[in-house]
Design a protein around this motif. Structure first.
Motif, PDB file in Angstrom:
ATOM      1  N   THR A 100     -13.193  -2.873   9.917  1.00 47.95           N
ATOM      2  CA  THR A 100     -11.903  -3.486   9.900  1.00 47.95           C
ATOM      3  C   THR A 100     -11.298  -2.192  10.083  1.00 47.95           C
ATOM      4  O   THR A 100     -11.606  -1.358   9.924  1.00 47.95           O
ATOM      5  N   LYS A 101     -10.174  -3.179   9.866  1.00 47.82           N
ATOM      6  CA  LYS A 101      -8.976  -2.041   9.456  1.00 47.82           C
ATOM      7  C   LYS A 101      -9.593  -1.385   8.139  1.00 47.82           C
ATOM      8  O   LYS A 101      -9.370  -2.037   7.372  1.00 47.82           O
ATOM      9  N   PRO A 102      -9.136  -0.630   8.014  1.00 45.70           N
ATOM     10  CA  PRO A 102      -9.348   0.540   6.813  1.00 45.70           C
ATOM     11  C   PRO A 102      -8.518   0.199   5.668  1.00 45.70           C
ATOM     12  O   PRO A 102      -6.959  -0.164   5.691  1.00 45.70           O
ATOM     13  N   ARG A 103      -9.136  -0.174   4.227  1.00 44.29           N
ATOM     14  CA  ARG A 103      -8.548  -0.622   3.363  1.00 44.29           C
ATOM     15  C   ARG A 103      -7.456   0.342   2.367  1.00 44.29           C
ATOM     16  O   ARG A 103      -8.253   1.262   1.879  1.00 44.29           O
ATOM     17  N   VAL A 104      -6.432   0.386   2.527  1.00 44.54           N
ATOM     18  CA  VAL A 104      -6.050   1.641   1.393  1.00 44.54           C
ATOM     19  C   VAL A 104      -5.564   1.384  -0.262  1.00 44.54           C
ATOM     20  O   VAL A 104      -6.121  -0.152  -0.843  1.00 44.54           O
ATOM     21  N   VAL A 148       2.376   1.403  -8.477  1.00 42.12           N
ATOM     22  CA  VAL A 148       1.722   0.812  -6.779  1.00 42.12           C
ATOM     23  C   VAL A 148       1.419  -0.451  -6.502  1.00 42.12           C
ATOM     24  O   VAL A 148       0.617  -1.050  -7.623  1.00 42.12           O
ATOM     25  N   GLU A 149       2.244  -0.448  -5.325  1.00 43.96           N
ATOM     26  CA  GLU A 149       1.857  -1.877  -5.402  1.00 43.96           C
ATOM     27  C   GLU A 149       1.487  -1.998  -3.607  1.00 43.96           C
ATOM     28  O   GLU A 149       2.057  -1.292  -3.214  1.00 43.96           O
ATOM     29  N   ILE A 150       0.340  -2.781  -3.608  1.00 41.68           N
ATOM     30  CA  ILE A 150      -0.671  -2.441  -2.228  1.00 41.68           C
ATOM     31  C   ILE A 150      -0.710  -3.701  -1.297  1.00 41.68           C
ATOM     32  O   ILE A 150      -1.410  -4.502  -2.713  1.00 41.68           O
ATOM     33  N   GLU A 151      -0.229  -3.936  -0.250  1.00 44.86           N
ATOM     34  CA  GLU A 151      -0.246  -5.139  -0.016  1.00 44.86           C
ATOM     35  C   GLU A 151      -1.379  -5.164   1.039  1.00 44.86           C
ATOM     36  O   GLU A 151      -2.816  -4.435   1.211  1.00 44.86           O
ATOM     37  N   GLU A 152      -2.051  -6.632   1.209  1.00 45.77           N
ATOM     38  CA  GLU A 152      -3.464  -6.757   2.119  1.00 45.77           C
ATOM     39  C   GLU A 152      -3.234  -5.890   3.133  1.00 45.77           C
ATOM     40  O   GLU A 152      -4.168  -5.948   4.055  1.00 45.77           O
ATOM     41  N   SER A 153      -1.752  -6.258   4.356  1.00 46.11           N
ATOM     42  CA  SER A 153      -1.838  -5.736   5.551  1.00 46.11           C
ATOM     43  C   SER A 153      -1.548  -4.147   5.173  1.00 46.11           C
ATOM     44  O   SER A 153      -2.122  -3.425   6.790  1.00 46.11           O
ATOM     45  N   GLY A 154      -1.705  -2.975   4.044  1.00 46.46           N
ATOM     46  CA  GLY A 154      -1.699  -1.663   3.800  1.00 46.46           C
ATOM     47  C   GLY A 154      -0.087  -1.533   3.323  1.00 46.46           C
ATOM     48  O   GLY A 154      -0.251  -0.554   3.961  1.00 46.46           O
ATOM     49  N   ASP A 155       0.660  -2.361   4.026  1.00 39.22           N
ATOM     50  CA  ASP A 155       2.303  -1.966   3.521  1.00 39.22           C
ATOM     51  C   ASP A 155       2.136  -1.157   1.602  1.00 39.22           C
ATOM     52  O   ASP A 155       1.208  -2.174   1.380  1.00 39.22           O
ATOM     53  N   VAL A 156       2.431  -0.684   1.535  1.00 32.69           N
ATOM     54  CA  VAL A 156       2.491   0.099  -0.218  1.00 32.69           C
ATOM     55  C   VAL A 156       3.902   0.696  -0.541  1.00 32.69           C
ATOM     56  O   VAL A 156       4.815   0.615   0.224  1.00 32.69           O
ATOM     57  N   ARG A 157       4.270  -0.435  -1.598  1.00 32.06           N
ATOM     58  CA  ARG A 157       6.078  -0.101  -2.552  1.00 32.06           C
ATOM     59  C   ARG A 157       4.797   0.652  -3.941  1.00 32.06           C
ATOM     60  O   ARG A 157       4.575   0.636  -4.582  1.00 32.06           O
ATOM     61  N   VAL A 158       6.098   1.931  -3.525  1.00 35.85           N
ATOM     62  CA  VAL A 158       6.157   2.626  -4.776  1.00 35.85           C
ATOM     63  C   VAL A 158       7.280   2.410  -5.533  1.00 35.85           C
ATOM     64  O   VAL A 158       7.809   2.943  -4.811  1.00 35.85           O
ATOM     65  N   GLU A 159       6.743   2.766  -6.821  1.00 35.32           N
ATOM     66  CA  GLU A 159       8.587   2.456  -7.779  1.00 35.32           C
ATOM     67  C   GLU A 159       8.384   3.549  -8.791  1.00 35.32           C
ATOM     68  O   GLU A 159       7.239   4.208  -9.052  1.00 35.32           O
ATOM     69  N   GLN A 212       9.448  12.714  -0.095  1.00 33.16           N
ATOM     70  CA  GLN A 212       7.967  13.567   0.159  1.00 33.16           C
ATOM     71  C   GLN A 212       6.536  12.044  -0.743  1.00 33.16           C
ATOM     72  O   GLN A 212       5.937  12.273  -0.187  1.00 33.16           O
ATOM     73  N   VAL A 213       7.092  11.242  -1.958  1.00 36.91           N
ATOM     74  CA  VAL A 213       6.196  10.346  -1.589  1.00 36.91           C
ATOM     75  C   VAL A 213       6.213   9.332  -1.120  1.00 36.91           C
ATOM     76  O   VAL A 213       4.969   9.433  -0.675  1.00 36.91           O
ATOM     77  N   LYS A 214       6.851   8.981   0.091  1.00 38.60           N
ATOM     78  CA  LYS A 214       6.950   8.175   0.773  1.00 38.60           C
ATOM     79  C   LYS A 214       6.207   9.186   2.101  1.00 38.60           C
ATOM     80  O   LYS A 214       4.920   8.678   2.975  1.00 38.60           O
ATOM     81  N   HIS A 215       6.623  10.386   2.171  1.00 36.91           N
ATOM     82  CA  HIS A 215       5.976  11.114   3.639  1.00 36.91           C
ATOM     83  C   HIS A 215       4.264  10.960   3.334  1.00 36.91           C
ATOM     84  O   HIS A 215       3.263  11.074   4.074  1.00 36.91           O
ATOM     85  N   VAL A 238       6.176   2.134   4.145  1.00 37.18           N
ATOM     86  CA  VAL A 238       5.735   2.528   2.836  1.00 37.18           C
ATOM     87  C   VAL A 238       7.537   2.041   2.415  1.00 37.18           C
ATOM     88  O   VAL A 238       8.247   2.807   3.206  1.00 37.18           O
ATOM     89  N   THR A 239       7.188   1.701   1.031  1.00 42.56           N
ATOM     90  CA  THR A 239       8.743   1.817   0.367  1.00 42.56           C
ATOM     91  C   THR A 239       8.230   2.209  -1.370  1.00 42.56           C
ATOM     92  O   THR A 239       8.019   2.237  -1.450  1.00 42.56           O
ATOM     93  N   VAL A 240       9.279   3.332  -1.367  1.00 40.73           N
ATOM     94  CA  VAL A 240      10.209   3.870  -2.571  1.00 40.73           C
ATOM     95  C   VAL A 240      11.343   3.699  -2.989  1.00 40.73           C
ATOM     96  O   VAL A 240      11.672   3.894  -2.543  1.00 40.73           O
ATOM     97  N   ASP A 241      10.671   3.266  -3.817  1.00 42.89           N
ATOM     98  CA  ASP A 241      12.419   3.137  -5.080  1.00 42.89           C
ATOM     99  C   ASP A 241      12.256   3.830  -5.678  1.00 42.89           C
ATOM    100  O   ASP A 241      11.857   3.668  -6.786  1.00 42.89           O
ATOM    101  N   THR A 242      13.652   3.833  -5.914  1.00 39.96           N
ATOM    102  CA  THR A 242      14.098   5.287  -7.109  1.00 39.96           C
ATOM    103  C   THR A 242      14.282   3.521  -8.829  1.00 39.96           C
ATOM    104  O   THR A 242      15.230   3.272  -7.991  1.00 39.96           O
ATOM    105  N   VAL A 243      14.029   3.874 -10.109  1.00 41.57           N
ATOM    106  CA  VAL A 243      14.486   2.767 -10.922  1.00 41.57           C
ATOM    107  C   VAL A 243      14.865   3.595 -11.729  1.00 41.57           C
ATOM    108  O   VAL A 243      14.152   5.072 -12.194  1.00 41.57           O
TER     109      VAL A 243
END
Length: 121
Positions: free
Chosen positions: A19-23, A53-64, A81-84, A95-100
């Motif tokens: 399977t595809k690697p799971r993050v 830190v939110e990780i979707e099944e697809s491997g997409d990552v959202r960082v707040e 840098q976080v995104k990279h 990868v989505t990095v939101d600054t709040v």
């Protein structure tokens, strides 16, 4: 768990192949912990700048995340840098990095280790 195990992608074998690697959250946090504010000798995770830190099944990552102050000189640099560092983890998609700014950062968000390193206890 050893650091190498935290960063290793999690896969499984199926009759159709591996399977595809799971993050994992541990891998994302370990990557984020390599990012330092240039003015403070502590990584941004220990500083308490990462709110979620939110990780979707697809491997997409959202960082707040936040910064120590709205006028932080690294306001553009740190989120990039976080995104990279998250993008290079095996299995990561978009990868989505939101600054709040709410809740505002304060020193109580720092880990005990960070407070000891900065003599803020």
């Amino acid at each position: 768990m050893a650091d190498e195990e935290k960063l290793a992608p999690v896969t499984a074998w199926t009759p159709d192949g591996e399977t595809k690697p799971r993050v994992t959250e541990d891998a994302v946090i370990a990557a984020i912990a390599t990012v330092f504010d240039p003015e403070i000798p502590v990584n941004i995770y220990e500083l308490g700048l990462i709110y979620a830190v939110e990780i979707e099944e697809s491997g997409d990552v959202r960082v707040e995340m936040t910064l120590t102050a709205p006028g932080c000189p690294s306001a553009q640099e740190l989120p990039e840098q976080v995104k990279h560092v998250v993008e290079i983890i095996d299995g990561v998609g978009e990868v989505t990095v939101d600054t709040v700014w709410d809740p505002p950062w304060d020193q109580t968000r720092m880990s005990e280790e960070a407070r000891l390193m900065l003599n803020m206890f």
